[in-house]
Design a protein around this motif. Structure first.
Motif, PDB file in Angstrom:
ATOM      1  N   UNK A  41     -28.966  10.937   1.679  1.00 41.20           N
ATOM      2  CA  UNK A  41     -27.799  10.239   2.028  1.00 41.20           C
ATOM      3  C   UNK A  41     -26.532  10.295   0.727  1.00 41.20           C
ATOM      4  N   UNK A  42     -27.442  10.399  -0.540  1.00 42.52           N
ATOM      5  CA  UNK A  42     -26.645  10.374  -1.521  1.00 42.52           C
ATOM      6  C   UNK A  42     -26.487  11.787  -2.248  1.00 42.52           C
ATOM      7  N   UNK A  43     -26.701  13.058  -1.456  1.00 43.60           N
ATOM      8  CA  UNK A  43     -26.763  14.061  -2.022  1.00 43.60           C
ATOM      9  C   UNK A  43     -25.278  14.747  -2.766  1.00 43.60           C
ATOM     10  N   UNK A  47     -26.237  14.906  -6.685  1.00 44.39           N
ATOM     11  CA  UNK A  47     -27.112  15.968  -6.235  1.00 44.39           C
ATOM     12  C   UNK A  47     -28.391  16.152  -6.916  1.00 44.39           C
ATOM     13  N   UNK A  48     -27.874  16.040  -8.218  1.00 43.77           N
ATOM     14  CA  UNK A  48     -29.525  16.192  -9.429  1.00 43.77           C
ATOM     15  C   UNK A  48     -30.289  15.293  -9.142  1.00 43.77           C
ATOM     16  N   UNK A  49     -29.904  13.915  -9.296  1.00 44.42           N
ATOM     17  CA  UNK A  49     -30.897  12.812  -9.042  1.00 44.42           C
ATOM     18  C   UNK A  49     -31.442  12.659  -7.689  1.00 44.42           C
ATOM     19  N   UNK A  50     -30.630  13.228  -6.649  1.00 44.09           N
ATOM     20  CA  UNK A  50     -31.153  13.204  -5.264  1.00 44.09           C
ATOM     21  C   UNK A  50     -32.443  14.111  -5.257  1.00 44.09           C
ATOM     22  N   UNK A  51     -32.203  15.318  -5.744  1.00 47.43           N
ATOM     23  CA  UNK A  51     -33.150  16.331  -5.818  1.00 47.43           C
ATOM     24  C   UNK A  51     -34.620  15.885  -6.644  1.00 47.43           C
ATOM     25  N   UNK A  81     -29.983  23.098  -2.054  1.00 50.05           N
ATOM     26  CA  UNK A  81     -28.513  23.793  -1.704  1.00 50.05           C
ATOM     27  C   UNK A  81     -27.363  22.940  -2.238  1.00 50.05           C
ATOM     28  N   UNK A  82     -27.653  21.670  -2.076  1.00 49.67           N
ATOM     29  CA  UNK A  82     -26.261  20.949  -2.576  1.00 49.67           C
ATOM     30  C   UNK A  82     -26.131  21.031  -4.266  1.00 49.67           C
ATOM     31  N   UNK A  83     -27.276  21.165  -5.069  1.00 51.73           N
ATOM     32  CA  UNK A  83     -27.046  21.316  -6.096  1.00 51.73           C
ATOM     33  C   UNK A  83     -26.314  22.634  -6.591  1.00 51.73           C
ATOM     34  N   UNK A  91     -26.490  23.846 -15.182  1.00 44.64           N
ATOM     35  CA  UNK A  91     -27.503  22.844 -14.538  1.00 44.64           C
ATOM     36  C   UNK A  91     -28.178  23.350 -13.366  1.00 44.64           C
ATOM     37  N   UNK A  92     -27.549  24.271 -12.666  1.00 50.15           N
ATOM     38  CA  UNK A  92     -28.545  24.791 -11.585  1.00 50.15           C
ATOM     39  C   UNK A  92     -29.695  25.453 -12.193  1.00 50.15           C
ATOM     40  N   UNK A  93     -29.562  26.435 -13.128  1.00 47.42           N
ATOM     41  CA  UNK A  93     -30.657  27.142 -13.587  1.00 47.42           C
ATOM     42  C   UNK A  93     -31.746  25.971 -14.050  1.00 47.42           C
ATOM     43  N   UNK A  94     -31.196  25.048 -14.753  1.00 45.43           N
ATOM     44  CA  UNK A  94     -32.279  24.028 -15.419  1.00 45.43           C
ATOM     45  C   UNK A  94     -32.942  23.503 -14.271  1.00 45.43           C
ATOM     46  N   UNK A  95     -31.939  23.095 -13.119  1.00 41.36           N
ATOM     47  CA  UNK A  95     -32.536  22.216 -12.071  1.00 41.36           C
ATOM     48  C   UNK A  95     -33.918  23.137 -11.245  1.00 41.36           C
TER      49      UNK A  95
END
Length: 360
Positions: A41-43, A47-51, A81-83, A91-95
């Protein structure tokens, strides 16, 4: 609203599956199951915290009960997907690196609960493949969104440039013709009681200048009308071929004008042709408005690669002297738009000079 519905559906499915598979599930297990889906619900907000929360819950379930609950894996894919769509590439690569590590850790934790090896490999491949697919889709959506935003920004810039161009056209048309009309109206009023023939000539010039101004304004406004508008009748914009009419109107306003043409006279592309005409028109307007009694010499040189225009006057004070306006700036902007250069300023021998060079 959409994210709330999505989170509610995923949570309901995951909790129902857990209740069916493990009727004796304790409170901690149920809480972790909720955390594998509800954070969606918080994505959009985090987004990073949600994942991170969803992955942590998946890993904790694998360590505690030896099952990451595939139903909750949909939330991982959605969060991934949201990230990919919202965060920077760094940030995407690190995540994604952290996500791969958590997936591998989850499979290793499941191995500690005597899960068959084929199942472990299947879970590992499904997890990694799902993350890759979600990431690629997210990146594609992000690039598409950025492309659309660039197109929108380009369209906005084009609209702003068009507004500037129209304003410049209106300025050139109105300033020149109204200067002629104003001057001749004053002359006719002065001569009306003393020299009626001269007054009639001045009024005829006013009539001609106003008619020409209306024609140019109508032509400009028709450009703004839809192509299929009733009565649309497009006429070509003026160019150097119309220079003689411009000169005659200026002479009729009482300003002696001499024209000298050199080089091989030839048709020009519409843009530079209109630009050259407007430069001469605005220069003559400045002479009428600011130079006082003055004579003008117009030099048009058709070079092999460059068209050179010079409008020189011998007025008692510089043409263009007075309150700052848009005239010279507009001429310079027009010229630079077509890769040319325009200079304007007082002449050493007196008067004012405008020189424009346009590449052909």
């Amino acid at each position: 609203m959409v994210d709330a519905v999505l989170a509610a559906v995923l949570t309901a499915v995951t909790v129902s599956s857990t209740a069916y598979q493990r009727p004796d599930a304790d409170v901690l297990t149920i809480a972790l199951v909720l955390l594998t889906s509800a954070p969606i619900v918080l994505r959009q907000v985090a987004p990073v915290a949600t994942l991170g929360v969803v992955l942590a819950a998946q890993l904790a379930l694998a360590v505690l009960v030896g099952n990451s609950y595939p139903e909750g894996g949909f939330a991982v894919l959605i969060a991934t997907f949201t990230v990919a769509t919202q965060c920077s590439r760094r940030v995407v690569l690190l995540t994604f690196g952290a996500t791969f590590a958590v997936v591998v850790g989850t499979v290793i934790a499941m191995a500690g609960h005597s899960i068959p090896t084929p199942v472990l490999w299947s879970e590992l491949l499904k997890g990694l493949l799902g993350i890759v697919v979600a990431g690629v889709l997210g990146e594609s959506v992000k690039r598409r969104t950025e492309y659309t935003e660039r197109l929108a920004a380009r369209a906005e810039r084009a609209a702003a440039d068009e507004r500037v161009r129209i304003a410049r056209e209106l300025h050139d048309v109105v300033a020149h013709h109204m200067s002629v009309i104003s001057l001749q109206a004053g002359v006719s009023r002065y001569l009306l009681d003393t020299d009626r023939p001269a007054a009639r000539t001045a009024l005829a010039t006013v009539e001609e200048a106003s008619h020409e101004a209306l024609s140019e304004l109508r032509r400009l406004l028709e450009v703004l009308r839809p192509a299929d508008a009733p009565g649309a009748d497009y006429e070509p914009q003026p160019g150097l071929a119309s220079l003689e009419g411009l000169v005659e109107r200026t002479r009729a306003a009482g300003v002696p004008v001499e024209v000298a043409v050199s080089g091989e006279v030839r048709p020009l592309p519409p843009g530079p042709d209109l630009c050259a005409y407007r430069v001469v028109q605005e220069s003559l307007t400045n002479v009428i408005k600011h130079a006082g009694p003055a004579a003008v010499r117009i030099v048009v040189d058709y070079g092999e690669h460059t068209l050179t225009l010079r409008v020189l006057d011998d007025g008692a004070r510089p043409a263009g002297d007075g309150p700052p306006g848009y005239g010279i700036r507009g001429m310079r902007e027009r010229t630079e738009l077509y890769g040319g250069v325009l200079t304007a300023g007082p002449r050493d021998e007196g008067g004012f000079g405008v020189t424009a060079r346009l590449p052909l």
